[in-house]
Structure formats: C-alpha cells, structure tokens
Write a protein that holds these residues in place. Structure first.
Motif, mmCIF file in Angstrom:
data_model
loop_
_atom_site.group_PDB
_atom_site.id
_atom_site.type_symbol
_atom_site.label_atom_id
_atom_site.label_comp_id
_atom_site.label_asym_id
_atom_site.label_seq_id
_atom_site.Cartn_x
_atom_site.Cartn_y
_atom_site.Cartn_z
ATOM 1 N N ILE A 194 0.838 -1.204 0.000
ATOM 2 C CA ILE A 194 0.000 0.000 0.000
ATOM 3 C C ILE A 194 0.873 1.254 0.000
ATOM 4 O O ILE A 194 0.587 2.221 -0.723
ATOM 5 C CB ILE A 194 -0.959 -0.014 1.208
ATOM 6 N N PHE A 195 1.960 1.246 0.770
ATOM 7 C CA PHE A 195 2.836 2.413 0.849
ATOM 8 C C PHE A 195 3.613 2.673 -0.446
ATOM 9 O O PHE A 195 4.095 3.786 -0.663
ATOM 10 C CB PHE A 195 3.793 2.301 2.034
ATOM 11 N N LEU A 196 3.739 1.682 -1.317
ATOM 12 C CA LEU A 196 4.428 1.876 -2.598
ATOM 13 C C LEU A 196 3.549 2.596 -3.624
ATOM 14 O O LEU A 196 4.060 3.176 -4.580
ATOM 15 C CB LEU A 196 4.889 0.534 -3.161
ATOM 16 N N VAL A 197 2.240 2.581 -3.419
ATOM 17 C CA VAL A 197 1.306 3.162 -4.391
ATOM 18 C C VAL A 197 1.604 4.639 -4.693
ATOM 19 O O VAL A 197 1.683 5.018 -5.873
ATOM 20 C CB VAL A 197 -0.160 2.957 -3.937
ATOM 21 N N PRO A 198 1.794 5.514 -3.700
ATOM 22 C CA PRO A 198 2.068 6.921 -4.040
ATOM 23 C C PRO A 198 3.341 7.110 -4.862
ATOM 24 O O PRO A 198 3.391 7.973 -5.734
ATOM 25 C CB PRO A 198 2.206 7.607 -2.669
ATOM 26 N N PHE A 199 4.342 6.272 -4.624
ATOM 27 C CA PHE A 199 5.588 6.386 -5.389
ATOM 28 C C PHE A 199 5.365 6.026 -6.852
ATOM 29 O O PHE A 199 5.898 6.682 -7.753
ATOM 30 C CB PHE A 199 6.681 5.503 -4.776
ATOM 31 N N ILE A 200 4.552 5.011 -7.091
ATOM 32 C CA ILE A 200 4.225 4.636 -8.467
ATOM 33 C C ILE A 200 3.512 5.794 -9.159
ATOM 34 O O ILE A 200 3.855 6.172 -10.286
ATOM 35 C CB ILE A 200 3.346 3.371 -8.501
ATOM 36 N N MET A 201 2.537 6.376 -8.473
ATOM 37 C CA MET A 201 1.772 7.477 -9.066
ATOM 38 C C MET A 201 2.662 8.696 -9.322
ATOM 39 O O MET A 201 2.519 9.359 -10.351
ATOM 40 C CB MET A 201 0.593 7.835 -8.169
ATOM 41 N N ILE A 202 3.551 8.988 -8.398
ATOM 42 C CA ILE A 202 4.462 10.127 -8.590
ATOM 43 C C ILE A 202 5.290 9.923 -9.851
ATOM 44 O O ILE A 202 5.396 10.815 -10.699
ATOM 45 C CB ILE A 202 5.362 10.329 -7.352
ATOM 46 N N PHE A 203 5.873 8.735 -10.003
ATOM 47 C CA PHE A 203 6.695 8.483 -11.189
ATOM 48 C C PHE A 203 5.875 8.475 -12.470
ATOM 49 O O PHE A 203 6.357 8.885 -13.524
ATOM 50 C CB PHE A 203 7.478 7.179 -11.051
ATOM 51 N N LEU A 204 4.632 8.029 -12.406
ATOM 52 C CA LEU A 204 3.799 8.020 -13.605
ATOM 53 C C LEU A 204 3.335 9.417 -14.002
ATOM 54 O O LEU A 204 3.286 9.741 -15.189
ATOM 55 C CB LEU A 204 2.570 7.133 -13.398
ATOM 56 N N LEU A 205 2.979 10.234 -13.023
ATOM 57 C CA LEU A 205 2.273 11.481 -13.331
ATOM 58 C C LEU A 205 3.139 12.736 -13.306
ATOM 59 O O LEU A 205 2.747 13.746 -13.888
ATOM 60 C CB LEU A 205 1.087 11.640 -12.374
ATOM 61 N N ILE A 206 4.272 12.697 -12.642
ATOM 62 C CA ILE A 206 5.130 13.882 -12.601
ATOM 63 C C ILE A 206 6.139 13.798 -13.738
ATOM 64 O O ILE A 206 6.818 12.796 -13.908
ATOM 65 C CB ILE A 206 5.838 14.019 -11.238
ATOM 66 N N LYS A 207 6.218 14.847 -14.493
ATOM 67 C CA LYS A 207 7.128 14.889 -15.642
ATOM 68 C C LYS A 207 8.514 15.363 -15.193
ATOM 69 O O LYS A 207 8.660 16.452 -14.647
ATOM 70 C CB LYS A 207 6.604 15.841 -16.722
ATOM 71 N N LEU A 208 9.493 14.527 -15.420
ATOM 72 C CA LEU A 208 10.874 14.924 -15.160
ATOM 73 C C LEU A 208 11.450 15.541 -16.422
ATOM 74 O O LEU A 208 11.023 15.236 -17.530
ATOM 75 C CB LEU A 208 11.720 13.718 -14.733
ATOM 76 N N ASP A 209 12.431 16.376 -16.255
ATOM 77 C CA ASP A 209 13.032 17.064 -17.388
ATOM 78 C C ASP A 209 14.198 16.259 -17.955
ATOM 79 O O ASP A 209 15.282 16.780 -18.169
ATOM 80 C CB ASP A 209 13.504 18.450 -16.942
ATOM 81 N N LEU A 210 13.958 14.968 -18.188
ATOM 82 C CA LEU A 210 14.987 14.094 -18.733
ATOM 83 C C LEU A 210 14.589 13.673 -20.140
ATOM 84 O O LEU A 210 13.408 13.513 -20.444
ATOM 85 C CB LEU A 210 15.151 12.849 -17.860
ATOM 86 N N GLU A 211 15.577 13.468 -20.959
ATOM 87 C CA GLU A 211 15.328 13.013 -22.326
ATOM 88 C C GLU A 211 14.837 11.561 -22.290
ATOM 89 O O GLU A 211 15.447 10.717 -21.639
ATOM 90 C CB GLU A 211 16.630 13.100 -23.135
ATOM 91 N N PRO A 212 13.727 11.248 -22.973
ATOM 92 C CA PRO A 212 13.246 9.858 -22.994
ATOM 93 C C PRO A 212 14.234 8.942 -23.721
ATOM 94 O O PRO A 212 15.082 9.399 -24.492
ATOM 95 C CB PRO A 212 11.932 9.929 -23.761
#
Length: 191
Positions: A12-30
């Motif tokens: 359950i505690f891993l869920v917010p981390f998954i969402m953060i990585f999915l929804l927050i855009k990092l400024d890195l080249e794909p």
C-alpha cells in the motif's frame, strides 16, 4: 503484526511512489529506439509496480507457510491489491494510455466484490480469492505493465498486446465478479 501483514502494508505504501513516477514529468530526455520511446519515470514506475505486485503472492505464501494467516491479512491483502490496481488504472487513464470505461469496469467490480466480502464478514465468513479472481489479478497486472512500458517489447513486432490485454482484463474481471456473486448468492439479502 506479523511479517505477511507488514509486506501487505508495504504494498500500500508503494502506491504513491508509483503514481508520482507516472504522473510527474521529469526534465529528462526519454529513451528512444527507432519509433519506440519511454521515459525514465515510466521505467521506475513499472519497476516499483512489479515489486509491489509481486508482494501479493509473497505475503500469502509466508502467511500459509508459517501458519500465520489472520483475518486482518485476509481483509488487508485484497484491499492492498485494489488500492494498487485502482491507483495505477486511474493514472493510466490520466496519461491517456487506457480507456476510462475499462478502468471503471475494473474498479466497479473491485468495489462490488469488496462489498460482498463485507457482507460475508457480518455473517462471520471470509470469502477467499477464487481461481478466477487469481486469473483476473494476473491478467490485470500483465495489462498494467504492458501499458506502463508503452507496449514493450511487442511494439517492435507490431503487435498491440497492450490493447489485447486490456480487453482480456475487462472480460475476465467481469466474469470473475459474476463468479463471486453466483457462488455467494446466499449472502445477498433478498427483500
């Protein structure tokens, strides 16, 4: 609290981390391969999701092996699965990777079966996961990983496995929900 329940809570505690990585855009080249592109965020989210999803089998195995199966674990485990899957499905809809109707069908089935389990609890019964419920979970996890990874590796052979898996997940989800209600119809009060 035993080890199996701690593992379930960790899921359950891993869920917010998954969402953060999915929804927050990092400024890195794909990362690019020919026509295929994927972000580091998606890879990180998928890896965390795979770890979280794999704990589903691990916590149950530990509980059964060590004879530490508890009613808390029987309730917490399916709840953790539902939180994990619902959060990721909603994120995938937000990312325009999954049709909303599929997410709604899956999430509604999860609420309905959870409600049925609550009714069973009122009668001091616990509804264990069925064979179809386990298949449903496996297919949903496969679908989610395919969507999170932009259909990798199937995109290189021009197969839309992610779309196929989405439809299969929707069908098995509905079927497994019906199966739970048919097998437990005696729990449903008829007016």
């Amino acid at each position: 609290m035993n080890l199996a329940n701690k593992i379930t809570i960790a899921r359950i505690f891993l869920v917010p981390f998954i969402m953060i990585f999915l929804l927050i855009k990092l400024d890195l080249e794909p990362i690019h391969f020919d026509d295929f592109s994927i972000t580091y965020n998606q890879i990180a989210a998928a890896l965390i999701f795979i770890i979280a999803a794999s704990t589903d089998g691990l916590d149950g195995y530990i509980a059964r092996k060590n004879k530490i199966v508890t009613n808390l674990g029987k309730l917490l485990d399916p709840l953790a699965d539902k939180v994990l899957v619902a959060a990721v499905l909603i994120s995938l809809v937000e990312m325009d990777k999954l049709d909303a109707w599929i997410a709604v069908v899956i999430i509604c089935r999860e609420f309905a079966v959870t409600g049925l389990r609550q009714i069973a609890l009122l009668e001091n019964k616990v509804i264990a996961a069925s064979k179809w419920g386990k298949w449903k979970t496996a297919v949903q996890i496969t679908m989610i990983i395919a969507l999170m990874l932009n259909n990798f590796p199937f995109t290189f052979i021009d197969i839309r496995f992610d779309i196929f898996a989405s439809w299969v997940a929707a069908v098995i989800t509905v079927y497994s929900g019906i199966d739970y209600f048919v097998k437990n119809k005696n729990l449903i009060p008829i007016a």
